[in-house]
Motif scaffolding. Sequence first.
Motif, PDB file in Angstrom:
ATOM      1  N   LYS A 217       0.837  -1.208   0.000  1.00  0.00           N
ATOM      2  CA  LYS A 217       0.000   0.000   0.000  1.00  0.00           C
ATOM      3  C   LYS A 217       0.871   1.258   0.000  1.00  0.00           C
ATOM      4  N   GLN A 218       1.963   1.235   0.751  1.00  0.00           N
ATOM      5  CA  GLN A 218       2.879   2.376   0.732  1.00  0.00           C
ATOM      6  C   GLN A 218       3.430   2.609  -0.676  1.00  0.00           C
ATOM      7  N   ALA A 219       3.763   1.523  -1.353  1.00  0.00           N
ATOM      8  CA  ALA A 219       4.272   1.645  -2.724  1.00  0.00           C
ATOM      9  C   ALA A 219       3.193   2.186  -3.654  1.00  0.00           C
ATOM     10  N   THR A 220       1.954   1.760  -3.441  1.00  0.00           N
ATOM     11  CA  THR A 220       0.831   2.245  -4.246  1.00  0.00           C
ATOM     12  C   THR A 220       0.652   3.744  -4.079  1.00  0.00           C
ATOM     13  N   ASP A 221       0.804   4.221  -2.863  1.00  0.00           N
ATOM     14  CA  ASP A 221       0.578   5.633  -2.553  1.00  0.00           C
ATOM     15  C   ASP A 221       1.796   6.510  -2.824  1.00  0.00           C
ATOM     16  N   PHE A 222       2.890   5.912  -3.266  1.00  0.00           N
ATOM     17  CA  PHE A 222       4.143   6.663  -3.391  1.00  0.00           C
ATOM     18  C   PHE A 222       3.992   7.845  -4.347  1.00  0.00           C
ATOM     19  N   ASP A 223       3.487   7.578  -5.540  1.00  0.00           N
ATOM     20  CA  ASP A 223       3.209   8.636  -6.512  1.00  0.00           C
ATOM     21  C   ASP A 223       2.238   8.068  -7.544  1.00  0.00           C
ATOM     22  N   LEU A 224       2.119   8.724  -8.686  1.00  0.00           N
ATOM     23  CA  LEU A 224       1.201   8.251  -9.723  1.00  0.00           C
ATOM     24  C   LEU A 224       1.940   7.587 -10.881  1.00  0.00           C
ATOM     25  N   GLY A 225       3.214   7.292 -10.696  1.00  0.00           N
ATOM     26  CA  GLY A 225       4.024   6.719 -11.758  1.00  0.00           C
ATOM     27  C   GLY A 225       3.769   5.241 -11.985  1.00  0.00           C
ATOM     28  N   HIS A 226       4.451   4.698 -13.002  1.00  0.00           N
ATOM     29  CA  HIS A 226       4.198   3.311 -13.398  1.00  0.00           C
ATOM     30  C   HIS A 226       4.598   2.314 -12.320  1.00  0.00           C
ATOM     31  N   GLN A 227       5.599   2.656 -11.496  1.00  0.00           N
ATOM     32  CA  GLN A 227       5.982   1.730 -10.428  1.00  0.00           C
ATOM     33  C   GLN A 227       4.879   1.623  -9.382  1.00  0.00           C
ATOM     34  N   SER A 228       4.222   2.722  -9.102  1.00  0.00           N
ATOM     35  CA  SER A 228       3.101   2.671  -8.161  1.00  0.00           C
ATOM     36  C   SER A 228       1.909   1.932  -8.761  1.00  0.00           C
ATOM     37  N   VAL A 229       1.731   2.059 -10.071  1.00  0.00           N
ATOM     38  CA  VAL A 229       0.668   1.292 -10.737  1.00  0.00           C
ATOM     39  C   VAL A 229       0.931  -0.202 -10.577  1.00  0.00           C
ATOM     40  N   GLN A 230       2.179  -0.598 -10.797  1.00  0.00           N
ATOM     41  CA  GLN A 230       2.544  -2.002 -10.632  1.00  0.00           C
ATOM     42  C   GLN A 230       2.352  -2.443  -9.185  1.00  0.00           C
ATOM     43  N   ALA A 231       2.721  -1.584  -8.257  1.00  0.00           N
ATOM     44  CA  ALA A 231       2.556  -1.913  -6.839  1.00  0.00           C
ATOM     45  C   ALA A 231       1.083  -2.073  -6.479  1.00  0.00           C
ATOM     46  N   ALA A 232       0.233  -1.262  -7.090  1.00  0.00           N
ATOM     47  CA  ALA A 232      -1.205  -1.370  -6.826  1.00  0.00           C
ATOM     48  C   ALA A 232      -1.734  -2.728  -7.264  1.00  0.00           C
ATOM     49  N   ARG A 233      -1.218  -3.243  -8.371  1.00  0.00           N
ATOM     50  CA  ARG A 233      -1.623  -4.583  -8.815  1.00  0.00           C
ATOM     51  C   ARG A 233      -1.234  -5.619  -7.757  1.00  0.00           C
ATOM     52  N   TYR A 234      -0.027  -5.470  -7.226  1.00  0.00           N
ATOM     53  CA  TYR A 234       0.439  -6.438  -6.233  1.00  0.00           C
ATOM     54  C   TYR A 234      -0.345  -6.299  -4.928  1.00  0.00           C
ATOM     55  N   TRP A 235      -0.631  -5.064  -4.533  1.00  0.00           N
ATOM     56  CA  TRP A 235      -1.425  -4.830  -3.320  1.00  0.00           C
ATOM     57  C   TRP A 235      -2.780  -5.522  -3.427  1.00  0.00           C
ATOM     58  N   CYS A 236      -3.441  -5.340  -4.556  1.00  0.00           N
ATOM     59  CA  CYS A 236      -4.753  -5.970  -4.744  1.00  0.00           C
ATOM     60  C   CYS A 236      -4.633  -7.490  -4.828  1.00  0.00           C
TER      61      CYS A 236
END
Length: 407
Positions: A217-236
Amino acid sequence: MPELADAVLPLIRTRGDLYRWSAANAHGRDMHEAIDILESHLATADAADAYAVTHKALASSLKVIARADDSSGIIGDACRRLLDLHPRLAAAASVPPAKLVKWMFAFQLDGDVDYFELDPVAYAPALGERGLKAYRERLEEVRTSIPAKSLDDWRDPHSHERWVLEWNDRRLAVLDRDVEAIIRTHARDRRVAAWLEQTAEALAEIGEIDLAIDWAKQATDFDLGHQSVQAARYWCKLLGEHRPTELIEARRYVFDRWPNGETAANLYSAVGADWPSIEPDIMSKLATNPSGAVSFALHTLHDPQRAWDLAHELDVESDRLWMSVADAYERIDWVATLPVHRRLIEAELQDADARRYRSAAVRLAHLRKLANGTEHAAGVDEFIADLRLVHKRRPRLKQEFDRVRLP
């Protein structure tokens, strides 16, 4: 071993010129065939023999990839398959730990290439307690043998050794199931979203799921970049596996953060029968992303009419998406798609490109088939005649038109 080696190693080794992309791809396929043969014999082969063949195949593979144009990654994937097999077979064959440690350091520090990693977690069963102790001691010897990094010198002659040490520190923290060490070695200074996601992955690997979810979740909230998008997939993904009751809320959170076709599709899948209650709000927000809205209507809702209407209403620019929409809408009103097909074909022919010629010719043949026997048939043939005239200096285009028997 001779029979297995004779079946596997000739397909791995080659003296051919692999700097040509096509030759490298062809040899890469041979390498995968060799590994298929090797894997098919593992259940019956002597463990020591299987390890010996795998070890030789891996050494040869690294020499091959070092001089190959592996742009497609086929040879690299073959190398990774062998790297996955190697630690398991080393354990089965009871390779002496001291010998294995020596090889592991030679591979990491003095190998033919430096873009593959060895995972000490995977090798732990083969190394055993004594081998791991020796491995850690050797790491410390390397660490103390290189000077402290100077912040003023970007040309660090020991950058590779430092990378090897950092990689091993991360993997040994996982092996030790040391939460503090995992966070320290993976998150580092916490300035990169991918590092936070890697921390989550390592924590999940040792079963610390709640912590893993928090770091994802921290990675998801980091910014709006592609790495956070990828992190959001993993969080879910983690929530879906371990806290499914929280998944819908998370999917909605991710959609609101990145409203596009993918996040809308994931939310649609999560909410199930409750979709109608949120559909107006979701479609309204998707309107800010025209391609996402149309793609969602077409590929997730499977509603060609809605996709067609949205494509016109939102003025979608993607020709590729327009092709998909037009193809789907033909079943509803193929005549209405004629202007779209004409525009797409003209766009395909703006540049001299044999692949585009082929695509345009196939699409024109499809139009003729649709119009055959209707009042629109003559108009399609006139369009083809106009294209032949306008592009008469393109012999390859004429060849493609003739190949599909256009008039």
